[in-house]
Design a protein around this motif. Structure first.
Motif, PDB file in Angstrom:
ATOM      1  N   ARG A   1     -45.407   2.180 -23.866  1.00 22.12           N
ATOM      2  CA  ARG A   1     -43.721   1.488 -23.834  1.00 22.12           C
ATOM      3  C   ARG A   1     -43.647   0.336 -24.986  1.00 22.12           C
ATOM      4  NH1 ARG A   1     -45.000   1.719 -18.387  1.00 22.12           N
ATOM      5  NH2 ARG A   1     -45.908  -0.117 -18.250  1.00 22.12           N
ATOM      6  N   VAL A   2     -44.837  -0.263 -25.302  1.00 24.19           N
ATOM      7  CA  VAL A   2     -44.789  -1.282 -26.262  1.00 24.19           C
ATOM      8  C   VAL A   2     -44.306  -0.481 -27.643  1.00 24.19           C
ATOM      9  CG1 VAL A   2     -46.122  -2.907 -27.602  1.00 24.19           C
ATOM     10  CG2 VAL A   2     -46.151  -2.667 -25.233  1.00 24.19           C
ATOM     11  N   VAL A   3     -45.293   0.579 -28.063  1.00 21.13           N
ATOM     12  CA  VAL A   3     -45.222   1.000 -29.215  1.00 21.13           C
ATOM     13  C   VAL A   3     -43.710   1.915 -29.433  1.00 21.13           C
ATOM     14  CG1 VAL A   3     -47.769   1.271 -29.627  1.00 21.13           C
ATOM     15  CG2 VAL A   3     -46.461   3.145 -28.745  1.00 21.13           C
TER      16      VAL A   3
ATOM     17  N   LEU B   1     -54.106  -8.619 -25.081  1.00 17.55           N
ATOM     18  CA  LEU B   1     -52.650  -8.164 -24.998  1.00 17.55           C
ATOM     19  C   LEU B   1     -51.641  -8.915 -23.877  1.00 17.55           C
ATOM     20  CD1 LEU B   1     -50.766  -6.186 -26.759  1.00 17.55           C
ATOM     21  CD2 LEU B   1     -51.186  -4.378 -25.159  1.00 17.55           C
ATOM     22  N   VAL B   2     -52.573  -9.059 -22.661  1.00 19.37           N
ATOM     23  CA  VAL B   2     -51.692  -9.689 -21.505  1.00 19.37           C
ATOM     24  C   VAL B   2     -51.691 -11.001 -21.883  1.00 19.37           C
ATOM     25  CG1 VAL B   2     -52.068 -10.342 -19.041  1.00 19.37           C
ATOM     26  CG2 VAL B   2     -52.688  -7.897 -19.975  1.00 19.37           C
ATOM     27  N   GLU B   3     -52.608 -11.582 -22.295  1.00 17.32           N
ATOM     28  CA  GLU B   3     -52.829 -13.248 -22.540  1.00 17.32           C
ATOM     29  C   GLU B   3     -52.139 -13.661 -23.714  1.00 17.32           C
ATOM     30  OE1 GLU B   3     -57.022 -13.915 -22.067  1.00 17.32           O
ATOM     31  OE2 GLU B   3     -57.319 -13.213 -19.885  1.00 17.32           O
ATOM     32  N   HIS B   4     -52.412 -12.993 -24.879  1.00 18.96           N
ATOM     33  CA  HIS B   4     -51.765 -13.505 -26.303  1.00 18.96           C
ATOM     34  C   HIS B   4     -50.887 -12.173 -26.851  1.00 18.96           C
ATOM     35  CE1 HIS B   4     -54.715 -16.639 -25.755  1.00 18.96           C
ATOM     36  NE2 HIS B   4     -55.644 -15.768 -25.623  1.00 18.96           N
ATOM     37  N   TYR B   5     -50.017 -11.804 -26.098  1.00 21.76           N
ATOM     38  CA  TYR B   5     -49.185 -10.646 -26.401  1.00 21.76           C
ATOM     39  C   TYR B   5     -48.758 -10.569 -27.904  1.00 21.76           C
ATOM     40  CZ  TYR B   5     -45.373  -7.112 -26.163  1.00 21.76           C
ATOM     41  OH  TYR B   5     -44.660  -6.208 -26.516  1.00 21.76           O
ATOM     42  N   ASP B   6     -47.945 -11.703 -28.257  1.00 25.61           N
ATOM     43  CA  ASP B   6     -47.540 -11.605 -29.676  1.00 25.61           C
ATOM     44  C   ASP B   6     -48.576 -11.473 -30.718  1.00 25.61           C
ATOM     45  OD1 ASP B   6     -45.138 -12.076 -28.514  1.00 25.61           O
ATOM     46  OD2 ASP B   6     -44.757 -14.168 -29.248  1.00 25.61           O
ATOM     47  N   ASP B   7     -49.874 -12.199 -30.584  1.00 23.44           N
ATOM     48  CA  ASP B   7     -50.610 -12.199 -31.597  1.00 23.44           C
ATOM     49  C   ASP B   7     -51.357 -10.850 -31.452  1.00 23.44           C
ATOM     50  OD1 ASP B   7     -50.363 -14.742 -32.114  1.00 23.44           O
ATOM     51  OD2 ASP B   7     -51.960 -15.474 -30.805  1.00 23.44           O
TER      52      ASP B   7
ATOM     53  N   ILE C   1     -41.314  -8.245 -33.177  1.00 26.39           N
ATOM     54  CA  ILE C   1     -42.471  -7.978 -32.305  1.00 26.39           C
ATOM     55  C   ILE C   1     -41.762  -7.329 -31.207  1.00 26.39           C
ATOM     56  CG2 ILE C   1     -44.114  -8.822 -30.889  1.00 26.39           C
ATOM     57  CD1 ILE C   1     -45.179 -10.446 -33.130  1.00 26.39           C
ATOM     58  N   PRO C   2     -41.838  -5.980 -30.823  1.00 18.87           N
ATOM     59  CA  PRO C   2     -41.185  -5.634 -29.452  1.00 18.87           C
ATOM     60  C   PRO C   2     -41.727  -6.327 -28.242  1.00 18.87           C
ATOM     61  CG  PRO C   2     -43.244  -4.153 -30.118  1.00 18.87           C
ATOM     62  CD  PRO C   2     -42.882  -5.063 -31.224  1.00 18.87           C
ATOM     63  N   HIS C   3     -40.832  -6.401 -27.229  1.00 14.97           N
ATOM     64  CA  HIS C   3     -41.125  -6.970 -25.962  1.00 14.97           C
ATOM     65  C   HIS C   3     -40.996  -6.129 -25.008  1.00 14.97           C
ATOM     66  CE1 HIS C   3     -41.613 -11.161 -27.411  1.00 14.97           C
ATOM     67  NE2 HIS C   3     -40.754 -10.818 -28.445  1.00 14.97           N
ATOM     68  N   SER C   4     -42.235  -5.721 -24.151  1.00 12.64           N
ATOM     69  CA  SER C   4     -42.180  -4.709 -23.031  1.00 12.64           C
ATOM     70  C   SER C   4     -43.497  -5.026 -22.459  1.00 12.64           C
ATOM     71  CB  SER C   4     -42.557  -3.253 -23.793  1.00 12.64           C
ATOM     72  OG  SER C   4     -42.408  -2.431 -22.580  1.00 12.64           O
ATOM     73  N   HIS C   5     -42.909  -6.211 -21.505  1.00 12.12           N
ATOM     74  CA  HIS C   5     -44.010  -6.688 -20.300  1.00 12.12           C
ATOM     75  C   HIS C   5     -44.023  -5.840 -18.922  1.00 12.12           C
ATOM     76  CE1 HIS C   5     -45.179  -9.481 -23.469  1.00 12.12           C
ATOM     77  NE2 HIS C   5     -45.406 -10.571 -22.732  1.00 12.12           N
ATOM     78  N   ASP C   6     -42.927  -5.049 -18.892  1.00 13.29           N
ATOM     79  CA  ASP C   6     -42.728  -4.317 -17.726  1.00 13.29           C
ATOM     80  C   ASP C   6     -43.937  -3.657 -17.225  1.00 13.29           C
ATOM     81  OD1 ASP C   6     -41.937  -2.940 -19.936  1.00 13.29           O
ATOM     82  OD2 ASP C   6     -41.317  -1.225 -18.609  1.00 13.29           O
ATOM     83  N   GLY C   7     -44.290  -3.660 -16.030  1.00  9.68           N
ATOM     84  CA  GLY C   7     -45.265  -3.070 -15.408  1.00  9.68           C
ATOM     85  C   GLY C   7     -46.541  -3.542 -15.620  1.00  9.68           C
ATOM     86  N   VAL C   8     -46.777  -4.751 -16.033  1.00 14.25           N
ATOM     87  CA  VAL C   8     -48.052  -5.601 -16.243  1.00 14.25           C
ATOM     88  C   VAL C   8     -48.042  -6.435 -14.941  1.00 14.25           C
ATOM     89  CG1 VAL C   8     -49.555  -7.052 -17.557  1.00 14.25           C
ATOM     90  CG2 VAL C   8     -47.873  -5.142 -18.702  1.00 14.25           C
ATOM     91  N   ARG C   9     -49.064  -6.185 -14.393  1.00 19.32           N
ATOM     92  CA  ARG C   9     -49.399  -7.172 -13.022  1.00 19.32           C
ATOM     93  C   ARG C   9     -50.470  -8.261 -13.464  1.00 19.32           C
ATOM     94  NH1 ARG C   9     -48.730  -2.164 -11.213  1.00 19.32           N
ATOM     95  NH2 ARG C   9     -47.275  -1.552  -9.852  1.00 19.32           N
ATOM     96  N   SER C  10     -50.216  -9.514 -12.956  1.00 19.29           N
ATOM     97  CA  SER C  10     -51.273 -10.607 -13.377  1.00 19.29           C
ATOM     98  C   SER C  10     -52.568 -10.143 -12.605  1.00 19.29           C
ATOM     99  CB  SER C  10     -50.572 -11.911 -12.785  1.00 19.29           C
ATOM    100  OG  SER C  10     -50.374 -11.742 -11.408  1.00 19.29           O
ATOM    101  N   GLY C  11     -52.604  -9.403 -11.571  1.00 22.95           N
ATOM    102  CA  GLY C  11     -53.545  -9.109 -10.797  1.00 22.95           C
ATOM    103  C   GLY C  11     -54.460  -8.009 -11.441  1.00 22.95           C
TER     104      GLY C  11
END
Length: 311
Positions: free
Chosen positions: A19-21, A225-231, A249-259
């Motif tokens: 989804r990011v790419v 990628l979860v913790e330092h997405y932009d980098d 930088i594309p932003h696509s954090h959907d579907g990512v769970r902290s757990g």
């Protein structure tokens, strides 16, 4: 043709990365949801449907050698006709099984090895295997009827095909690709099988990348990628696009769970984690283990591994 091939184990976060790419402008992206996986399997129909085989194509018989030039042309024409001249990204856990073919079709391709903590990956595999321990064609069709008849029929048909492909496994359910040596591990206990599966899949990937120059491969980690997405996305874009003008930088954090980071603590008890850890130490590629500090015997008090007991 500018092409980047992203390799990973199943349940390593490749669906999120896809989804990011896909958010990168002027790029054509092919995933397991764009029929690319089914197309690759169709080039090896007898092997793909045979429940007594694995999906690896590293060993070639006479027929495979004779058909290889045709398969290479088919892959190139399939991708080129759909990419419409755009830079192209192939991303799917299935690709590791077809690396010899892809390397022949795209000799100048770049490769991304997308990795996730082995314990979290194996835990996610366990959940996914159980999720696919479900009913037959009708049940699957009804569950996917929301997408229309064609979508539901396709989903149900693929479900039944995977059940056939995985029928020799003593545990119900399936994951997808069958790494090299699948049948030798089909009778393992669940914990040993999942440990073997991750190990074998990573070995297939690293063996395929062994002759690729360092300048054409890079490792990207799910946790970073979860913790330092932009980098991490900037690092990925730098690798894929090089000195060209880079898009936003594309932003696509959907579907990512902290757990999702540390999930192994919830699904495995102490003895199971010790069993997995021992298997990985004895069999998994050190290059993968060292990335996550899994290079020493497990400490019983190690908070990274041990399930937190509830009171």
């Amino acid at each position: 043709m500018e092409i980047t091939i992203i390799l990973s184990s199943p349940r390593s976060g490749s669906s999120w990365l896809s989804r990011v790419v896909r958010c990168i402008p002027d790029h054509s992206v092919f995933t397991h949801n764009t029929y690319t996986t089914q197309f690759l399997y169709s080039l090896y129909p007898m092997k793909s449907v045979n429940p007594f085989c694995d999906d690896g194509i590293t060993r070639s018989g006479l027929v495979d050698s004779l058909l290889k030039p045709w398969r290479v042309r088919r892959v190139r024409s399939y991708i080129e006709s759909r990419a419409a001249g755009n830079p192209t990204v192939l991303i799917s856990p299935t690709l590791s099984n077809f690396l010899p073919l892809l390397k022949a079709a795209f000799p100048d391709a770049r490769y991304v090895h997308f990795q996730r903590n082995p314990l979290d990956t194996i835990a996610s595999m366990k959940k996914f295997l159980a999720k696919n321990d479900c009913g037959g064609f009708i049940d699957r069709y009804r569950a996917h009827a929301y997408g229309g008849r064609i979508f539901a029929t396709r989903s149900a048909s693929i479900h039944m095909l995977h059940r056939l492909r995985w029928m020799r496994l003593i545990h119900r359910g399936y994951l997808g690709v069958r790494p090299s040596g699948f049948q030798d591990a089909a009778r393992y206990s669940l914990v040993d099988f999942l440990s073997w599966y991750y190990t074998a899949n990573q070995r297939d990937i690293l063996n395929g990348l062994a002759d690729i120059p360092d300048s054409r491969q890079v490792a990207i980690h799910y946790e970073k990628l979860v913790e330092h997405y932009d980098d991490e996305v900037a690092k990925l874009l730098e690798f894929m696009i090089g000195d060209q003008e880079k898009p936003e930088i594309p932003h696509s954090h959907d579907g990512v769970r902290s757990g999702a980071v540390g999930r192994s603590k919830e699904l495995f008890d102490t003895s199971e984690l010790e069993q997995i850890h021992s298997f990985l130490l004895a069999n998994a590629p050190q290059r993968v283990l060292q990335s996550y500090g899994i290079a020493t015997p497990l400490s019983i008090d190690d908070e990274r591994w041990i399930k937190q007991e509830t009171i």
